[in-house]
Scaffold this motif. Structure first.
Motif, PDB file in Angstrom:
ATOM      1  N   MET A   1      19.987 -55.313  84.412  1.00  0.00           N
ATOM      2  CA  MET A   1      18.726 -55.681  84.399  1.00  0.00           C
ATOM      3  C   MET A   1      18.711 -56.737  85.567  1.00  0.00           C
ATOM      4  SD  MET A   1      17.162 -58.174  81.389  1.00  0.00           S
ATOM      5  CE  MET A   1      15.757 -59.116  81.597  1.00  0.00           C
ATOM      6  N   ALA A   2      17.617 -56.786  86.227  1.00  0.00           N
ATOM      7  CA  ALA A   2      17.612 -57.483  87.563  1.00  0.00           C
ATOM      8  C   ALA A   2      16.908 -58.809  87.415  1.00  0.00           C
ATOM      9  CB  ALA A   2      16.575 -56.512  88.328  1.00  0.00           C
ATOM     10  N   THR A   3      17.203 -59.626  88.111  1.00  0.00           N
ATOM     11  CA  THR A   3      16.734 -60.941  87.914  1.00  0.00           C
ATOM     12  C   THR A   3      15.794 -61.379  89.210  1.00  0.00           C
ATOM     13  OG1 THR A   3      18.418 -62.007  89.264  1.00  0.00           O
ATOM     14  CG2 THR A   3      18.713 -61.963  86.857  1.00  0.00           C
ATOM     15  N   ASN A   4      14.525 -61.959  88.676  1.00  0.00           N
ATOM     16  CA  ASN A   4      13.711 -62.109  89.805  1.00  0.00           C
ATOM     17  C   ASN A   4      13.724 -63.703  90.198  1.00  0.00           C
ATOM     18  OD1 ASN A   4      11.549 -62.654  91.530  1.00  0.00           O
ATOM     19  ND2 ASN A   4       9.901 -61.583  90.036  1.00  0.00           N
ATOM     20  N   ASN A   5      14.316 -64.172  91.164  1.00  0.00           N
ATOM     21  CA  ASN A   5      14.404 -65.376  91.572  1.00  0.00           C
ATOM     22  C   ASN A   5      13.479 -66.258  92.082  1.00  0.00           C
ATOM     23  OD1 ASN A   5      17.359 -65.060  91.102  1.00  0.00           O
ATOM     24  ND2 ASN A   5      17.982 -64.625  93.282  1.00  0.00           N
ATOM     25  N   LYS A   6      12.119 -65.433  92.100  1.00  0.00           N
ATOM     26  CA  LYS A   6      10.963 -66.153  92.763  1.00  0.00           C
ATOM     27  C   LYS A   6      10.211 -66.730  91.265  1.00  0.00           C
ATOM     28  CE  LYS A   6       9.842 -62.628  96.079  1.00  0.00           C
ATOM     29  NZ  LYS A   6       9.015 -61.648  96.623  1.00  0.00           N
ATOM     30  N   LEU A   7      10.624 -66.416  90.320  1.00  0.00           N
ATOM     31  CA  LEU A   7      10.007 -66.958  88.836  1.00  0.00           C
ATOM     32  C   LEU A   7      10.878 -68.465  88.546  1.00  0.00           C
ATOM     33  CD1 LEU A   7       9.184 -63.848  86.881  1.00  0.00           C
ATOM     34  CD2 LEU A   7       7.532 -65.090  88.400  1.00  0.00           C
ATOM     35  N   LYS A   8       9.933 -69.247  87.902  1.00  0.00           N
ATOM     36  CA  LYS A   8      10.600 -70.299  87.608  1.00  0.00           C
ATOM     37  C   LYS A   8      10.175 -70.692  86.266  1.00  0.00           C
ATOM     38  CE  LYS A   8      10.200 -72.807  92.229  1.00  0.00           C
ATOM     39  NZ  LYS A   8       9.359 -73.869  92.882  1.00  0.00           N
ATOM     40  N   ALA A   9      10.941 -71.463  85.418  1.00  0.00           N
ATOM     41  CA  ALA A   9      11.052 -71.450  83.963  1.00  0.00           C
ATOM     42  C   ALA A   9      10.304 -72.981  83.827  1.00  0.00           C
ATOM     43  CB  ALA A   9      12.178 -71.554  83.099  1.00  0.00           C
ATOM     44  N   TYR A  10       9.229 -73.018  82.918  1.00  0.00           N
ATOM     45  CA  TYR A  10       8.541 -74.182  82.751  1.00  0.00           C
ATOM     46  C   TYR A  10       8.533 -74.361  80.985  1.00  0.00           C
ATOM     47  CZ  TYR A  10       7.299 -74.333  87.602  1.00  0.00           C
ATOM     48  OH  TYR A  10       7.120 -74.102  88.916  1.00  0.00           O
ATOM     49  N   VAL A  11       8.568 -75.590  80.593  1.00  0.00           N
ATOM     50  CA  VAL A  11       8.217 -75.707  79.405  1.00  0.00           C
ATOM     51  C   VAL A  11       7.297 -76.822  79.125  1.00  0.00           C
ATOM     52  CG1 VAL A  11      10.514 -74.982  78.144  1.00  0.00           C
ATOM     53  CG2 VAL A  11      10.225 -77.402  78.950  1.00  0.00           C
ATOM     54  N   ARG A  12       6.671 -76.893  77.899  1.00  0.00           N
ATOM     55  CA  ARG A  12       5.509 -77.850  78.045  1.00  0.00           C
ATOM     56  C   ARG A  12       6.060 -78.863  77.034  1.00  0.00           C
ATOM     57  NH1 ARG A  12      -0.936 -76.451  76.585  1.00  0.00           N
ATOM     58  NH2 ARG A  12      -1.658 -78.651  77.124  1.00  0.00           N
ATOM     59  N   TYR A  13       5.318 -80.147  77.108  1.00  0.00           N
ATOM     60  CA  TYR A  13       5.691 -81.077  76.382  1.00  0.00           C
ATOM     61  C   TYR A  13       4.550 -81.746  75.587  1.00  0.00           C
ATOM     62  CZ  TYR A  13      10.498 -81.510  78.376  1.00  0.00           C
ATOM     63  OH  TYR A  13      11.622 -81.343  79.025  1.00  0.00           O
ATOM     64  N   ASP A  14       4.526 -82.126  74.452  1.00  0.00           N
ATOM     65  CA  ASP A  14       3.487 -82.614  73.752  1.00  0.00           C
ATOM     66  C   ASP A  14       3.466 -84.314  74.036  1.00  0.00           C
ATOM     67  OD1 ASP A  14       5.391 -84.263  72.153  1.00  0.00           O
ATOM     68  OD2 ASP A  14       4.929 -82.955  70.216  1.00  0.00           O
ATOM     69  N   GLY A  15       2.475 -85.038  73.538  1.00  0.00           N
ATOM     70  CA  GLY A  15       2.034 -86.570  73.833  1.00  0.00           C
ATOM     71  C   GLY A  15       3.368 -87.179  73.602  1.00  0.00           C
ATOM     72  N   THR A  16       4.148 -86.863  72.649  1.00  0.00           N
ATOM     73  CA  THR A  16       5.471 -87.899  72.195  1.00  0.00           C
ATOM     74  C   THR A  16       6.531 -87.543  72.993  1.00  0.00           C
ATOM     75  OG1 THR A  16       5.967 -86.511  70.374  1.00  0.00           O
ATOM     76  CG2 THR A  16       4.607 -88.180  69.863  1.00  0.00           C
ATOM     77  N   GLY A  17       6.420 -86.697  73.769  1.00  0.00           N
ATOM     78  CA  GLY A  17       7.593 -86.144  74.750  1.00  0.00           C
ATOM     79  C   GLY A  17       8.550 -85.133  73.928  1.00  0.00           C
ATOM     80  N   ARG A  18       8.025 -84.386  72.997  1.00  0.00           N
ATOM     81  CA  ARG A  18       8.944 -83.449  72.575  1.00  0.00           C
ATOM     82  C   ARG A  18       8.457 -81.952  73.116  1.00  0.00           C
ATOM     83  NH1 ARG A  18       7.665 -84.170  66.234  1.00  0.00           N
ATOM     84  NH2 ARG A  18       5.521 -84.368  67.321  1.00  0.00           N
ATOM     85  N   VAL A  19       9.406 -81.096  73.194  1.00  0.00           N
ATOM     86  CA  VAL A  19       9.173 -79.848  73.772  1.00  0.00           C
ATOM     87  C   VAL A  19       8.179 -78.966  72.646  1.00  0.00           C
ATOM     88  CG1 VAL A  19       9.894 -77.384  74.467  1.00  0.00           C
ATOM     89  CG2 VAL A  19      10.969 -79.491  75.208  1.00  0.00           C
ATOM     90  N   ILE A  20       7.046 -78.279  73.109  1.00  0.00           N
ATOM     91  CA  ILE A  20       6.523 -77.522  72.056  1.00  0.00           C
ATOM     92  C   ILE A  20       6.999 -76.190  71.999  1.00  0.00           C
ATOM     93  CG2 ILE A  20       4.155 -76.324  71.890  1.00  0.00           C
ATOM     94  CD1 ILE A  20       2.962 -78.551  73.685  1.00  0.00           C
ATOM     95  N   LEU A  24       7.874 -71.927  76.503  1.00  0.00           N
ATOM     96  CA  LEU A  24       8.476 -71.171  77.713  1.00  0.00           C
ATOM     97  C   LEU A  24       7.922 -70.479  78.354  1.00  0.00           C
ATOM     98  CD1 LEU A  24      11.224 -71.644  79.393  1.00  0.00           C
ATOM     99  CD2 LEU A  24      12.123 -69.780  77.853  1.00  0.00           C
ATOM    100  N   ILE A  25       7.699 -70.499  79.619  1.00  0.00           N
ATOM    101  CA  ILE A  25       6.920 -69.551  80.342  1.00  0.00           C
ATOM    102  C   ILE A  25       7.721 -69.222  81.677  1.00  0.00           C
ATOM    103  CG2 ILE A  25       4.737 -69.826  79.502  1.00  0.00           C
ATOM    104  CD1 ILE A  25       3.862 -71.356  81.828  1.00  0.00           C
ATOM    105  N   LEU A  26       7.726 -68.080  82.204  1.00  0.00           N
ATOM    106  CA  LEU A  26       8.116 -67.976  83.587  1.00  0.00           C
ATOM    107  C   LEU A  26       6.990 -67.568  84.678  1.00  0.00           C
ATOM    108  CD1 LEU A  26      11.243 -65.511  82.542  1.00  0.00           C
ATOM    109  CD2 LEU A  26      11.055 -67.822  83.186  1.00  0.00           C
ATOM    110  N   GLN A  27       6.596 -68.337  85.768  1.00  0.00           N
ATOM    111  CA  GLN A  27       5.917 -67.876  86.745  1.00  0.00           C
ATOM    112  C   GLN A  27       6.365 -68.711  88.142  1.00  0.00           C
ATOM    113  OE1 GLN A  27       2.418 -69.557  84.576  1.00  0.00           O
ATOM    114  NE2 GLN A  27       2.059 -71.107  86.073  1.00  0.00           N
TER     115      GLN A  27
END
Length: 71
Positions: A1-20, A24-27
């Protein structure tokens, strides 16, 4: 499986600082709406060390005594 180094991983946090969960998205760039943080999701290049310790389970002895005649 090839990896794409151009994509970065992001996670979203709610108002209390917890990960939703499931956020997780890659863009290529950080999303504009929401509280997003970039995380390092490239497992192939981030070696981790794990240590496992095992212990022997304690043995138990059951003693049964009977007083008087058994009918």
């Amino acid at each position: 499986m090839a990896t794409n180094n151009k994509l970065k991983a992001y996670v979203r946090y709610d108002g209390t600082g917890r990960v939703i969960a499931g956020s997780l998205i890659l863009q290529r760039s950080k999303p504009k709406v929401g509280n997003w943080e970039e995380i390092n999701a490239n497992e192939c290049c981030n070696p981790t060390t794990t240590t496992t310790t095992t212990t022997e389970a304690p043995t138990t002895t059951t003693t049964t005594t009977t007083e008087g005649p058994i009918e």
